[in-house]
Design a protein around this motif. Structure first.
Motif, PDB file in Angstrom:
ATOM      1  N   PRO A 312      38.077  28.046 -24.372  1.00  0.00           N
ATOM      2  CA  PRO A 312      37.550  28.746 -25.544  1.00  0.00           C
ATOM      3  C   PRO A 312      37.018  27.779 -26.608  1.00  0.00           C
ATOM      4  CG  PRO A 312      39.580  29.789 -24.835  1.00  0.00           C
ATOM      5  CD  PRO A 312      39.413  28.557 -23.988  1.00  0.00           C
ATOM      6  N   GLU A 313      35.819  28.104 -27.120  1.00  0.00           N
ATOM      7  CA  GLU A 313      35.127  27.349 -28.167  1.00  0.00           C
ATOM      8  C   GLU A 313      34.632  25.982 -27.707  1.00  0.00           C
ATOM      9  OE1 GLU A 313      37.415  27.174 -31.751  1.00  0.00           O
ATOM     10  OE2 GLU A 313      37.740  29.348 -31.833  1.00  0.00           O
ATOM     11  N   SER A 314      34.622  25.738 -26.408  1.00  0.00           N
ATOM     12  CA  SER A 314      34.082  24.473 -25.897  1.00  0.00           C
ATOM     13  C   SER A 314      32.562  24.506 -25.816  1.00  0.00           C
ATOM     14  CB  SER A 314      34.660  24.156 -24.513  1.00  0.00           C
ATOM     15  OG  SER A 314      34.206  25.114 -23.553  1.00  0.00           O
ATOM     16  N   GLY A 315      32.003  25.723 -25.699  1.00  0.00           N
ATOM     17  CA  GLY A 315      30.562  25.851 -25.535  1.00  0.00           C
ATOM     18  C   GLY A 315      30.070  25.481 -24.143  1.00  0.00           C
ATOM     19  N   ILE A 316      30.993  25.285 -23.191  1.00  0.00           N
ATOM     20  CA  ILE A 316      30.641  24.940 -21.812  1.00  0.00           C
ATOM     21  C   ILE A 316      31.005  26.130 -20.933  1.00  0.00           C
ATOM     22  CG2 ILE A 316      30.966  23.306 -19.920  1.00  0.00           C
ATOM     23  CD1 ILE A 316      32.044  21.336 -22.057  1.00  0.00           C
ATOM     24  N   TYR A 317      30.000  26.687 -20.269  1.00  0.00           N
ATOM     25  CA  TYR A 317      30.199  27.904 -19.492  1.00  0.00           C
ATOM     26  C   TYR A 317      30.067  27.622 -18.005  1.00  0.00           C
ATOM     27  CZ  TYR A 317      29.554  30.188 -24.018  1.00  0.00           C
ATOM     28  OH  TYR A 317      29.678  30.560 -25.329  1.00  0.00           O
ATOM     29  N   HIS A 318      30.761  28.439 -17.199  1.00  0.00           N
ATOM     30  CA  HIS A 318      30.576  28.356 -15.747  1.00  0.00           C
ATOM     31  C   HIS A 318      30.410  29.751 -15.176  1.00  0.00           C
ATOM     32  CE1 HIS A 318      34.623  29.662 -14.251  1.00  0.00           C
ATOM     33  NE2 HIS A 318      35.020  29.248 -15.439  1.00  0.00           N
ATOM     34  N   LEU A 319      29.807  29.818 -13.999  1.00  0.00           N
ATOM     35  CA  LEU A 319      29.426  31.082 -13.366  1.00  0.00           C
ATOM     36  C   LEU A 319      30.401  31.453 -12.253  1.00  0.00           C
ATOM     37  CD1 LEU A 319      27.069  33.243 -13.167  1.00  0.00           C
ATOM     38  CD2 LEU A 319      26.128  31.782 -11.358  1.00  0.00           C
ATOM     39  N   ASP A 320      30.648  32.744 -12.133  1.00  0.00           N
ATOM     40  CA  ASP A 320      31.478  33.271 -11.054  1.00  0.00           C
ATOM     41  C   ASP A 320      30.824  32.988  -9.690  1.00  0.00           C
ATOM     42  OD1 ASP A 320      32.291  35.519  -9.091  1.00  0.00           O
ATOM     43  OD2 ASP A 320      33.744  35.757 -10.716  1.00  0.00           O
ATOM     44  N   ASP A 321      31.653  32.649  -8.700  1.00  0.00           N
ATOM     45  CA  ASP A 321      31.148  32.338  -7.354  1.00  0.00           C
ATOM     46  C   ASP A 321      30.271  33.436  -6.781  1.00  0.00           C
ATOM     47  OD1 ASP A 321      32.933  30.253  -7.730  1.00  0.00           O
ATOM     48  OD2 ASP A 321      33.569  30.238  -5.638  1.00  0.00           O
ATOM     49  N   ARG A 322      30.586  34.687  -7.097  1.00  0.00           N
ATOM     50  CA  ARG A 322      29.884  35.816  -6.482  1.00  0.00           C
ATOM     51  C   ARG A 322      28.458  35.984  -6.993  1.00  0.00           C
ATOM     52  NH1 ARG A 322      33.898  40.306  -8.276  1.00  0.00           N
ATOM     53  NH2 ARG A 322      33.788  38.926 -10.105  1.00  0.00           N
ATOM     54  N   HIS A 323      28.078  35.216  -7.986  1.00  0.00           N
ATOM     55  CA  HIS A 323      26.733  35.353  -8.553  1.00  0.00           C
ATOM     56  C   HIS A 323      25.890  34.098  -8.365  1.00  0.00           C
ATOM     57  CE1 HIS A 323      26.917  39.306 -10.660  1.00  0.00           C
ATOM     58  NE2 HIS A 323      28.202  39.123 -10.380  1.00  0.00           N
ATOM     59  N   TYR A 324      26.282  33.263  -7.401  1.00  0.00           N
ATOM     60  CA  TYR A 324      25.434  32.111  -7.061  1.00  0.00           C
ATOM     61  C   TYR A 324      25.143  32.157  -5.566  1.00  0.00           C
ATOM     62  CZ  TYR A 324      23.085  27.680  -7.428  1.00  0.00           C
ATOM     63  OH  TYR A 324      22.108  26.714  -7.405  1.00  0.00           O
ATOM     64  N   HIS A 325      23.863  32.370  -5.237  1.00  0.00           N
ATOM     65  CA  HIS A 325      23.436  32.597  -3.860  1.00  0.00           C
ATOM     66  C   HIS A 325      22.870  31.323  -3.251  1.00  0.00           C
ATOM     67  CE1 HIS A 325      21.131  34.310  -0.499  1.00  0.00           C
ATOM     68  NE2 HIS A 325      21.957  35.329  -0.584  1.00  0.00           N
ATOM     69  N   GLU A 326      23.123  31.118  -1.985  1.00  0.00           N
ATOM     70  CA  GLU A 326      22.675  29.914  -1.288  1.00  0.00           C
ATOM     71  C   GLU A 326      21.156  29.790  -1.262  1.00  0.00           C
ATOM     72  OE1 GLU A 326      22.787  26.341   0.743  1.00  0.00           O
ATOM     73  OE2 GLU A 326      24.429  27.424  -0.240  1.00  0.00           O
ATOM     74  N   GLU A 327      20.442  30.906  -1.304  1.00  0.00           N
ATOM     75  CA  GLU A 327      18.982  30.856  -1.303  1.00  0.00           C
ATOM     76  C   GLU A 327      18.380  31.080  -2.685  1.00  0.00           C
ATOM     77  OE1 GLU A 327      17.260  29.940   1.126  1.00  0.00           O
ATOM     78  OE2 GLU A 327      18.667  30.085   2.788  1.00  0.00           O
ATOM     79  N   LEU A 328      18.973  31.957  -3.489  1.00  0.00           N
ATOM     80  CA  LEU A 328      18.363  32.383  -4.743  1.00  0.00           C
ATOM     81  C   LEU A 328      18.922  31.690  -5.972  1.00  0.00           C
ATOM     82  CD1 LEU A 328      18.303  36.220  -4.052  1.00  0.00           C
ATOM     83  CD2 LEU A 328      16.512  34.546  -3.579  1.00  0.00           C
ATOM     84  N   GLY A 329      20.090  31.066  -5.858  1.00  0.00           N
ATOM     85  CA  GLY A 329      20.737  30.498  -7.034  1.00  0.00           C
ATOM     86  C   GLY A 329      21.408  31.574  -7.852  1.00  0.00           C
ATOM     87  N   VAL A 330      21.228  31.526  -9.185  1.00  0.00           N
ATOM     88  CA  VAL A 330      21.860  32.500 -10.078  1.00  0.00           C
ATOM     89  C   VAL A 330      21.260  33.881  -9.854  1.00  0.00           C
ATOM     90  CG1 VAL A 330      22.230  33.165 -12.493  1.00  0.00           C
ATOM     91  CG2 VAL A 330      22.323  30.746 -11.829  1.00  0.00           C
ATOM     92  N   THR A 331      22.106  34.888  -9.664  1.00  0.00           N
ATOM     93  CA  THR A 331      21.636  36.264  -9.484  1.00  0.00           C
ATOM     94  C   THR A 331      22.364  37.184 -10.455  1.00  0.00           C
ATOM     95  OG1 THR A 331      23.295  36.881  -7.828  1.00  0.00           O
ATOM     96  CG2 THR A 331      21.276  35.840  -7.022  1.00  0.00           C
ATOM     97  N   HIS A 332      21.645  38.219 -10.927  1.00  0.00           N
ATOM     98  CA  HIS A 332      22.273  39.215 -11.795  1.00  0.00           C
ATOM     99  C   HIS A 332      23.283  40.039 -11.005  1.00  0.00           C
ATOM    100  CE1 HIS A 332      18.303  39.141 -14.284  1.00  0.00           C
ATOM    101  NE2 HIS A 332      19.069  38.109 -14.545  1.00  0.00           N
ATOM    102  N   GLU A 333      22.938  40.334  -9.742  1.00  0.00           N
ATOM    103  CA  GLU A 333      23.806  41.136  -8.905  1.00  0.00           C
ATOM    104  C   GLU A 333      24.773  40.244  -8.131  1.00  0.00           C
ATOM    105  OE1 GLU A 333      20.447  41.268  -8.616  1.00  0.00           O
ATOM    106  OE2 GLU A 333      20.099  43.052  -9.853  1.00  0.00           O
ATOM    107  N   ALA A 334      25.948  40.807  -7.816  1.00  0.00           N
ATOM    108  CA  ALA A 334      26.890  40.090  -6.962  1.00  0.00           C
ATOM    109  C   ALA A 334      26.312  39.974  -5.559  1.00  0.00           C
ATOM    110  CB  ALA A 334      28.229  40.823  -6.921  1.00  0.00           C
ATOM    111  N   LEU A 335      26.736  38.954  -4.805  1.00  0.00           N
ATOM    112  CA  LEU A 335      26.198  38.721  -3.463  1.00  0.00           C
ATOM    113  C   LEU A 335      26.358  39.948  -2.578  1.00  0.00           C
ATOM    114  CD1 LEU A 335      27.384  35.065  -2.767  1.00  0.00           C
ATOM    115  CD2 LEU A 335      25.366  35.872  -3.990  1.00  0.00           C
TER     116      LEU A 335
END
Length: 344
Positions: A312-335
């Motif tokens: 909290p308050e670090s300003g450094i964010y990470h993404l949930d595994d289910r929203h990073y696709h091997e072909e598309l990268g970051v996706t709005h939808e879950a895999l």
């Protein structure tokens, strides 16, 4: 003519490799999904929704397919990120309409090493491509249409070559005429710096600075005293942005490296006495696994609850595994919500 996916398949059969460059990530996603599964070809997708480490891996794989000693049929669908600093040689290129400078850059990836007598470059209008909010691209398209019309009516006036120096001069003449009001870098009062008390421009701040010196002139009440240093250099520095894009970096779980760096960052920022120099080293390492997203994408990911702060308050964010696709990268939808793509 044929639609773009049919044109790509035709060019693949004729030349063995095709690069398709589009203007938006959404258009790249749609084109990739249409072409995925093309018989006998490997199909790749590139956009800035892939982190740098991921893009490098994709470019290496594409380069292996294009190697002259062991060529394999390949289609690459990319945003304009491939137009600069990428040394790849495709048999054919298809470019969604853009500025003539971008078209020339895309064309530079066609028959780059002169292995064949010629390599065709097609410029197409993608009806499904939405560029309403992309003013730079819109202006480039309009100026290119003007040059294309000129070439159609009188090709000799452009040296019978759409990429001739005269064609490029004409393109930039139209482009800079359209955008002349922006060339001074206009600034609104309070824009980017509290020191900007009235509407002005970056050019004015660095030259006569009339808005900034007006209070001084009023104070003199008509008196004449020399004002040798009028420039507001510090204010200009605060107001200027090399890349005027309000993006947020998100560390993504690409491969073992991405997942590992998220774990290391969490440990580093939870531990109060973790050395600052080591924190800085981890942040540099994390850059290879970071995707910069625009506010609309950030909002959707936030609403879905799939980005979290490392601490909290670090300003450094990470993404949930289910929203990073091997072909598309970051996706709005879950895999699991992308049934037409195989999530590896």
């Amino acid at each position: 003519y044929l639609d773009t996916s049919e044109l790509a398949e035709e060019q693949l059969a004729a030349h063995g490799s095709v690069l398709i460059v589009v203007n938006t990530k959404d258009a790249a996603f749609k084109m990739f999904s249409q072409l995925q599964g093309t018989a006998g070809a490997e199909v790749f997708h590139l956009s800035t929704h892939l982190c740098p480490a991921h893009r490098k891996a994709k470019l290496d794989a594409i380069g292996a397919c294009l190697h002259p000693n062991t060529p394999r049929p390949v289609i690459c669908v990319s945003t304009q990120l491939i137009e600069a600093g990428v040394d790849l040689d495709f048999g054919s290129v298809i470019r969604s309409l853009a500025g003539l400078d971008s078209i020339a850059q895309a064309g530079g990836r066609c028959n780059r090493n002169g292995r064949s007598e010629s390599g065709p470059v097609f410029v197409v209008n993608l009806s499904e491509e939405k560029v309403g909010s992309l003013f730079d691209i819109q202006q480039g398209q309009e100026c290119s249409r003007t040059v294309l019309d000129d070439f159609k009516s009188d090709p000799a006036s452009l040296g019978n070559d759409l990429l001739s120096p005269e064609a490029m001069r004409r393109f930039y003449k139209h482009y800079f005429f359209r955008r002349a009001p922006e060339m001074t870098y206009p600034l609104k009062a309070g824009d980017r710096s509290p020191s900007i008390a009235a509407d002005t421009s970056l050019l004015s701040l660095l030259s006569l600075n009339e808005a900034g010196t007006e209070p001084y002139r009023r104070h003199l009440q008509g008196g004449q005293r020399p004002l040798p240093l009028r420039q507001a250099l510090s204010t200009a520095a605060q107001a200027f942005c090399v890349i005027d894009a309000p993006t947020q970096g998100i560390v993504v779980p690409y491969g073992e490296g991405g997942r590992a760096i998220i774990g290391k960052l969490t440990s580093a920022f939870v531990t109060e006495d973790f050395p600052l120099n080591e924190q800085a080293g981890l942040l540099r390492e994390a850059q290879q696994y970071t995707v910069n997203v625009f506010p609309n994408t950030l909002r959707k990911l936030t609403e879905n609850g799939v980005i979290r702060e490392i601490v909290p308050e670090s300003g450094i964010y990470h993404l949930d595994d289910r929203h990073y696709h091997e072909e598309l990268g970051v996706t709005h939808e879950a895999l699991s919500q992308l049934p037409f793509l195989h999530a590896q």
